[in-house]
Design a protein around this motif. Structure first.
Motif, PDB file in Angstrom:
ATOM      1  N   GLU A   1       0.829  -1.208   0.000  1.00 52.83           N
ATOM      2  CA  GLU A   1       0.000   0.000   0.000  1.00 52.83           C
ATOM      3  C   GLU A   1       0.868   1.264   0.000  1.00 52.83           C
ATOM      4  N   PRO A   2       1.780   1.402  -0.959  1.00 53.99           N
ATOM      5  CA  PRO A   2       2.731   2.505  -0.850  1.00 53.99           C
ATOM      6  C   PRO A   2       2.112   3.884  -1.029  1.00 53.99           C
ATOM      7  N   VAL A   3       0.967   3.969  -1.684  1.00 53.60           N
ATOM      8  CA  VAL A   3       0.431   5.308  -1.952  1.00 53.60           C
ATOM      9  C   VAL A   3      -0.932   5.532  -1.319  1.00 53.60           C
ATOM     10  N   SER A   4      -1.399   4.579  -0.512  1.00 54.50           N
ATOM     11  CA  SER A   4      -2.765   4.693  -0.003  1.00 54.50           C
ATOM     12  C   SER A   4      -2.961   5.897   0.891  1.00 54.50           C
TER      13      SER A   4
ATOM     14  N   THR B   1       0.294  13.651  -5.254  1.00 47.81           N
ATOM     15  CA  THR B   1       1.496  12.997  -4.742  1.00 47.81           C
ATOM     16  C   THR B   1       1.513  11.543  -5.192  1.00 47.81           C
ATOM     17  N   GLN B   2       0.319  10.952  -5.161  1.00 44.56           N
ATOM     18  CA  GLN B   2       0.204   9.567  -5.566  1.00 44.56           C
ATOM     19  C   GLN B   2       0.745   9.366  -6.980  1.00 44.56           C
ATOM     20  N   SER B   3       0.314  10.224  -7.892  1.00 39.81           N
ATOM     21  CA  SER B   3       0.742   9.993  -9.263  1.00 39.81           C
ATOM     22  C   SER B   3       2.232  10.267  -9.427  1.00 39.81           C
ATOM     23  N   GLN B   4       2.743  11.212  -8.642  1.00 39.53           N
ATOM     24  CA  GLN B   4       4.203  11.432  -8.691  1.00 39.53           C
ATOM     25  C   GLN B   4       4.962  10.177  -8.279  1.00 39.53           C
TER      26      GLN B   4
END
Ligand code: SF4
Lengths: 308, 580
Positions: free
Chosen positions: B421-424, B430-433
């Motif tokens: 879950e690195p971007v949850s 920020t997630q898309s970066q």
């Protein structure tokens, strides 16, 4: 739940036995004989000691004593052979229970309410005053406090009687001086716990429901505060209900504490033993009770024992 | 006359800089409307909502030029609206319910503090509310404690509490963020039904455009404490005017795309029939063994991303821990070519706050003479400056911390990186970066990723192949594109139908999702198909036998619908098609 209770009780009884053993051998190690102080000749003394079995080996004495105790017989006081130990306890217990119980109640009520007040009060001065109060309350030994109270309320203003008596006014000072220490501890614990709990999300939800502050504290927050507070209350109760030697002597209250001191100075072996066992039982059963109550308050623990 | 009319709402916190988190926020809400408020995390959405409820913490300031509710001024007495006229639903239902009180009491006290009624009436009303919130057998639920019911059900209870006094407006602040996808869909459907049935206006706050698109009629876009754009859902999603809105919508849509296919490289990890058992304490004197993992077989190849999806509690993390060697499997074989490293969801928790970044990075590798260069190189690789190595973790934002965590994992040159879950926890930009940057690193180093997430869009965007996990076992495995287009397994189908798309028109065409709520895995289910309790296609044998992992070319599916007995003997080489 029942098995858990049994386990706790068995451990309690075992520790009681250890306690009995230790006190028994310790009392026997006190030099001198209980009849020494009486005006009797050496011969009579010898005879009396024989009569009471005091010349048997200590181990044998211990065995006989244990046997009697298991049958519920604590023997008769050496000092006062007409009275059984049980009757002495029965006579002095109510006073101790009453003072101790009142002190405990007072400590809980004032401790919790002052604790919350300390946090919610907007005035710095009240916060500071309460906090320093708790520091003093925990720092000064209760017999010193008792003396101060006697001096101020009894000697200076003559508002309250300074020592023993049967009318209710004479209990005010001893109860207060007993309650101050636990009240200060409870006050500080409550203040800390309250501060932590008020930050929790469930309080926000309760506020969002539109509930009044008093109701939130009463219905939601206090429950959470009780849980950790219980552990402390156990030891406070044990301390208060077994009677305090110092306070009872200062106020000449006829309670168990003063009896204990009396018994020790007279080397009244059976009475010492009887009181020790009794107090041990009280302390241990309070501990068990606290454990069980704690388990009962926490629904998670309670539910895991249900349905058995 | 609008229901709520707010003009120039300002909120600030009384710390060093007195920065305004919300500045001159103005908006209106009409009666019975379903409005969405979208914005990145930290843009002041939550503070604004707390301000409207009068629930701001003590160290904050609040001012408002106009606070009209049904045409009356409430600037000075917001508290009087609370619970009665405006109610709120919070993000994490587990924290917001009092753990020591029964559900029933938490509900009835709400009713009784606004209405004078007897205990019995309050109880009846509470049960009515619970069944309105979609809870079956409300009577038993009333006597339960929050820890005894599932997360989705807790959120339903919170919603029931909010509706207790028939408010005119319900503010839902990220009501589904902490929940699984299927539960998320159900909760959103519930909110929608409620707004239609009771004509309650709902203000839904979320950072997730998919959530907003699926239910809202009108959308407010918030950036740094201000409303930057406002319009109907269609306007916002199809013709955004403001550059910030455009960027948000674009990014949300970009994540929807499927990952590019890649050539298969060499094998780097192979697991065969891995199983893992846990002993669980039922009561203090009774334990049972639970199979946390069952017959897990898969392989990973050099340079690919393998996605793992499934709801919370399905065993994803247990599997990750076995692969990294923290746990050892009870059955089966595991082989890997090189090191396996792991990156956690919340990197900050895994950093020692007293360590500088350099020290954190060096923890992972054995001491050597000249490491400064390596650290600098690594920091550059993850898009940070070399000087950053003297800083402490708290000086970085959430996204940067995640970069540091990845850098730390990369220090020991692993062959495989497990991303749990690195971007949850990050918001959309920020997630898309981070996703982009993970892609770049893979291009550069040829590392393989095992990408674990409950966010189906993100997994789809990242992985070439995926496995769908349910109660400790793989239900379906194969090529991402083919699984998303044409799910074969009933569970996959259910899961995929719960995906929210940032596209209002598509969302409206969707049917309601109906899922049978199961409380816990009942005893005895170990025998049959794990999904049998909820499966609409279940046959008798599903309850007694454990299905195989049937293979058809590069797809595998664990369901009796694909067994030879069910499909009949097929010509060799005839392609399998979906049976559902
Ligand atoms: S095996 Fe049976 S119960 Fe399991 S998913 Fe297939 S049809 Fe449903």
């Amino acid at each position: 739940m029942i098995q858990y209770m049994i386990k706790r009780i068995v451990i309690g009884v075992l520790s009681l036995f250890v306690l009995v053993g230790i006190t028994f051998f310790l009392t026997r190690a006190i030099p001198g004989s209980p009849f020494e102080s009486s005006n009797v000749s050496g011969e009579v003394l010898e005879m009396m000691e024989n009569e009471y079995g005091l010349n048997d080996p200590v181990i044998v004495q211990y065995g006989t004593y244990l046997l009697h105790v298991i049958q519920g017989d604590f023997g008769y006081s050496y000092e006062n052979p007409s009275q059984s130990v049980t009757s002495i306890i029965a006579e002095f217990l109510p006073v101790t229970i009453m003072t101790g119980g009142l002190a405990l109640l007072l400590a809980i009520v004032t401790g919790v309410s002052f604790g919350i007040w300390m946090v919610v009060s907007k005035q710095k001065i009240i916060q500071r005053a309460l906090f320093s109060g708790t520091i003093l309350g925990t720092g000064i030994p209760n017999f010193v406090l008792a003396l101060v109270l006697i001096f101020v309320f009894g000697v200076k203003f003559h508002w309250l009687p300074v020592a023993g008596g049967s009318e209710w006014e004479s209990y005010i000072l001893p109860v207060c001086s007993l309650a101050i220490y636990p009240a200060s501890v409870i006050c500080r614990m409550t203040a800390h716990l309250y501060k932590e709990e008020m930050k929790k999300e469930y309080v926000v939800l309760a506020k969002a429901k539109g509930m009044q502050w008093e109701r939130i504290v009463w219905k939601h927050v206090l429950r959470h505060i009780w849980l950790p507070l219980f552990n402390y209350l156990g030891s406070a109760a044990a301390f208060l209900l077994t009677g305090s030697f110092a306070i009872e002597s200062i106020f000449t209250i006829p309670g168990l504490g003063s009896q204990f001191v009396h018994a020790i100075s007279n080397r009244d072996y059976t009475l010492i033993m009887g009181l020790t066992i009794f107090m041990g039982t009280v302390v241990i059963s309070i501990q068990v009770l606290v454990d069980l109550l704690g388990a009962w308050i926490d629904p998670k623990i309670r539910r895991s024992y249900e349905g058995q | 006359m609008s229901l709520l009319d707010i003009k120039n709402l300002c909120i600030w916190y009384e710390n060093e800089d007195h920065r305004q988190v919300v500045s001159d926020l103005s908006f209106q809400i009409q009666k019975g409307e379903f409005v969405g408020l979208v914005g990145a995390s930290g843009c002041g959405k939550s503070s604004a909502m707390l301000g409207i409820m009068g629930l701001l913490p003590e160290n904050s300031g609040f001012s408002c030029e106009r606070f009209l509710f049904r045409g009356e001024h409430y600037e000075k007495k917001i508290e009087t609206l609370r619970g009665k006229k405006i109610a709120m639903v919070f993000q994490d239902p587990s924290a917001y319910l009092n753990p020591l009180l029964k559900i029933g009491q938490q509900l009835t006290e709400t009713i009784r503090c606004h209405k004078t009624c007897t205990k019995k009436e309050a109880k009846e009303r509470a049960m009515e509310l619970l069944s309105m919130a979609g809870i079956h057998s409300p009577e038993t639920r009333m006597n339960q404690y929050p820890f005894e019911i599932s997360g989705g059900m807790r959120q339903r209870v919170v919603i029931a509490i909010a509706l207790a006094c028939e408010p005119d407006l319900v503010i839902a602040d990220e009501p589904t963020t902490a929940l699984d996808v299927t539960v998320q869909r159900q909760i959103l459907d519930l909110l929608k039904t409620i707004s239609q049935r009771t004509k309650t206006a709902i203000l839904l706050v979320s950072h997730d455009l998919g959530v907003i698109a699926s239910v809202c009629d009108r959308v407010l876009v918030m950036q740094e404490g201000k409303i930057v754009e406002e319009g109907t859902a269609n306007q916002i999603f199809y013709e955004p005017q403001n550059p910030y809105t455009m960027q948000l919508v674009e990014k949300a849509k970009a994540v929807m795309s499927v990952a590019k296919k890649k050539e298969k490289g060499v094998l780097v990890l192979e697991s065969k029939d891995i199983g893992c058992k846990f002993r669980e304490r039922l009561r203090w004197n009774k334990t049972c063994t639970r199979e946390a993992l069952r017959q897990i077989s898969f392989s990973m190849y050099h340079g690919e991303t393998f996605g793992l999806v499934g709801e919370s509690g399905c065993g994803k993390t247990t599997l990750a821990r076995i692969l990294t060697g923290i746990l050892s499997p009870d059955f089966g074989k595991l082989w890997s070519k090189g090191k396996v490293q792991m990156v956690f969801q919340d990197p900050y928790a895994s950093f020692d706050p007293g360590y500088t970044i350099e020290k954190i990075l060096l923890e992972a590798i054995p001491k050597q003479a000249d490491h400064t260069k390596e650290v600098e190189k690594m920091l550059q690789l993850v898009g940070l400056k070399p000087e950053d190595r003297w800083k402490y973790p708290r000086e970085f934002s959430g996204g940067q911390r995640q970069r540091i965590a990845i850098a730390r994992a990369l220090m020991s040159c692993p062959e495989i990186l497990i991303l749990d879950e690195p971007v949850s926890a990050l918001d959309i930009s920020t997630q898309s970066q981070i996703l982009k940057f993970l892609d770049d690193i893979q291009q550069e180093t040829g590392i393989s990723y095992l990408f674990i997430s409950h966010d189906l869009n993100v997994v789809k965007h990242m992985s070439q192949r995926i496995a769908v996990m349910y109660l400790g076992t793989f239900m379906e495995m194969g090529d991402t594109a083919s699984i998303y287009e044409d799910p074969w397994h009933p569970y996959t189908k259910q899961l995929l139908s719960a995906i929210l798309v940032p596209d209002p028109k598509k969302a409206h065409r969707r049917k309601k999702l109906i899922v049978k709520e199961i409380l816990k895995q009942e005893e005895g289910t170990e025998k049959g198909c794990p999904f049998a309790g909820q499966c609409g296609y279940a046959m008798t044998r599903c309850h007694t036998e454990f299905p195989d992992f049937y293979q058809f070319e590069d797809r595998q599916v664990r369901c009796f619908l694909y067994s030879e007995e069910h499909t009949g003997r097929r010509r060799a080489g005839a392609p399998m098609i979906s049976q559902i």
